[in-house]
Design an enzyme around this catalytic site. Structure first.
Site, mmCIF file in Angstrom:
data_model
loop_
_atom_site.group_PDB
_atom_site.id
_atom_site.type_symbol
_atom_site.label_atom_id
_atom_site.label_comp_id
_atom_site.label_asym_id
_atom_site.label_seq_id
_atom_site.Cartn_x
_atom_site.Cartn_y
_atom_site.Cartn_z
ATOM 1 N N HIS A 186 0.555 -0.824 0.498
ATOM 2 C CA HIS A 186 -0.334 0.079 0.114
ATOM 3 C C HIS A 186 0.812 1.163 0.231
ATOM 4 O O HIS A 186 1.690 1.672 1.200
ATOM 5 C CB HIS A 186 -0.695 -0.108 1.043
ATOM 6 N N HIS A 242 -9.323 1.294 -0.918
ATOM 7 C CA HIS A 242 -9.603 1.387 0.315
ATOM 8 C C HIS A 242 -10.788 1.572 0.863
ATOM 9 O O HIS A 242 -11.753 2.552 0.276
ATOM 10 C CB HIS A 242 -9.234 3.378 0.272
ATOM 11 N N GLU A 297 -11.086 3.489 6.296
ATOM 12 C CA GLU A 297 -9.259 5.019 6.426
ATOM 13 C C GLU A 297 -10.966 5.811 7.259
ATOM 14 O O GLU A 297 -10.374 6.029 8.669
ATOM 15 C CB GLU A 297 -9.171 5.827 5.222
ATOM 16 N N ASP A 308 1.874 4.142 2.817
ATOM 17 C CA ASP A 308 0.688 5.061 1.600
ATOM 18 C C ASP A 308 1.453 6.390 1.427
ATOM 19 O O ASP A 308 1.641 5.781 -0.218
ATOM 20 C CB ASP A 308 0.011 5.680 3.148
ATOM 21 N N ASP A 309 2.147 6.648 1.522
ATOM 22 C CA ASP A 309 2.479 8.740 0.876
ATOM 23 C C ASP A 309 3.524 8.649 2.160
ATOM 24 O O ASP A 309 3.597 10.171 2.509
ATOM 25 C CB ASP A 309 1.394 9.291 0.871
#
Ligand code: HPA
Ligand code: ZN
Length: 346
Positions: free
Chosen positions: A17, A197, A200, A278-279
């Protein structure tokens, strides 16, 4: 340093992810802006980092879409992917499945092939040069309508050899999975793996929809599943992988401190969480940083570190033979680490 920092570092890991556009570091943001003659609303790298103070998912997404505007040429996508793969190779990530967001590029006049060719060329080079393996997952932006996702899927059909699955990302609240029922059915029929997703920021019902309406093969995040006992039972019965992103949850205020992170409760409830970044540029850390942040806050036992790392390999979209081999390699890697690494806890 977290108590198991050395162990975390030496364990082989899989990351499933990660949004490649979310690995754009401020330094590269500036260099690509300069290369492409784009002016940015920031004066320095520090000013960019200061702006990464988010109240929620949308707050982050606004900067994320602004940031990706510097990505224009095939070489830009190559450089972005190469930087990510080199960085996680240093974290001993052996395998990674990477999201990309074509709908963030197409409206800016950046072609599907420009983006895909650059990402793919970097994956090939890095695999040859240092053995890391990577696959691509194309995400649909859920704040756009399903017709836009359908057109994006059309573009992907001639690239099935380079795209292993489709996903669903962007603003979750108000954009339930059911909105994308038809395009996900078509993607499944075309042979793509499916992921979304869910949970979240959105309610448990969105996770039910991802399972029952989209028919996903795994869930991204899934944190809010813990609010619904029947859903927890279902996820456990299905051995459904949950691709959890601890620093993301903290920075987007899904939790107020890392000590409140639900990942241990997930393990205790027989769920299958794994750890992901994630980021990483926006949320302050790559794979090992995410493991270490949890380790520090939750005071992990060794077994928990192993289980989470193993779950990463379990979550991979590989055929059963390849997956069995990867899990064998992981177990062998664990044995080596156990035999060699000095450990902080018996
Ligand atoms: N959540 C949803 N969409 C996203 C994210 C995220 O963390 N990162 C990039 N797109
Ligand atoms: Zn994500």
């Amino acid at each position: 340093m977290s108590p198991h920092a050395q162990l975390i570092k030496s364990l082989p890991k899989a990351e499933v992810h990660i949004h490649i556009e979310g690995s754009l570091e401020p330094e590269m943001l500036f260099s690509l802006a300069q290369r492409n003659g784009i002016s940015l609303p920031f004066g320095s790298v520090n000013e960019v980092r200061d702006a990464y103070d988010f109240s929620n998912l949308q707050d982050f997404l606004d900067l994320y879409y602004q940031g990706m505007s510097v990505l224009q040429t095939e070489q830009d996508f190559y450089d972005l992917m190469r930087a990510y793969l080199e960085r996680v190779h240093a974290d001993n990530v052996k395998y990674t499945e990477i999201f990309f967001d074509p709908q963030g590029h197409l409206p800016r006049g950046v072609g599907f092939d420009t983006c895909l060719d650059g990402l793919w060329r970097a994956i090939g080079d890095c695999e040859r040069e240092f053995g890391i393996r990577a696959k691509l997952i194309m995400c649909f932006l859920r704040h756009l309508d399903e017709a836009d996702a359908e057109r994006t899927l059309d573009l992907a059909l001639v690239h099935k050899d380079r795209i292993i699955g489709v996903g669903l990302d962007s603003s979750e609240l108000g954009h339930p999975p059911e909105k994308f029922k038809s395009v996900f059915r078509r993607a499944r029929d075309e042979g793509f793996k499916l992921v979304a997703h869910a949970g979240e920021e959105g309610p448990p019902d969105y996770i039910w929809q991802a399972l029952d309406i989209l028919g996903v093969d795994r869930i991204d995040h899934g944190n809010r599943a813990l609010e619904d006992d029947a859903l927890v039972k279902r996820l456990a019965a299905d051995k459904m992988s949950l691709t959890v992103c601890p620093l993301s949850n903290l920075r987007l205020r899904g939790i107020s401190q890392m000590a409140d992170h639900p990942i241990r409760r997930m393990l205790d409830m027989d769920l299958k969480p794994c750890v992901n970044s994630d980021d990483p540029s926006y949320f302050g850390g790559y794979m090992n940083d995410n493991f270490s942040a949890l380790d520090k806050a939750l005071d992990f036992k060794e077994d928990e570190v192993f289980a989470l790392a193993r779950n990463g390999f379990e979550a991979m979209f590989l055929g059963s033979d390849e997956k069995s081999k990867a899990l064998e390699n992981f177990d062998a890697g664990v044995s080596t680490v156990m035999a060699q690494a000095p450990r902080s806890q018996p």
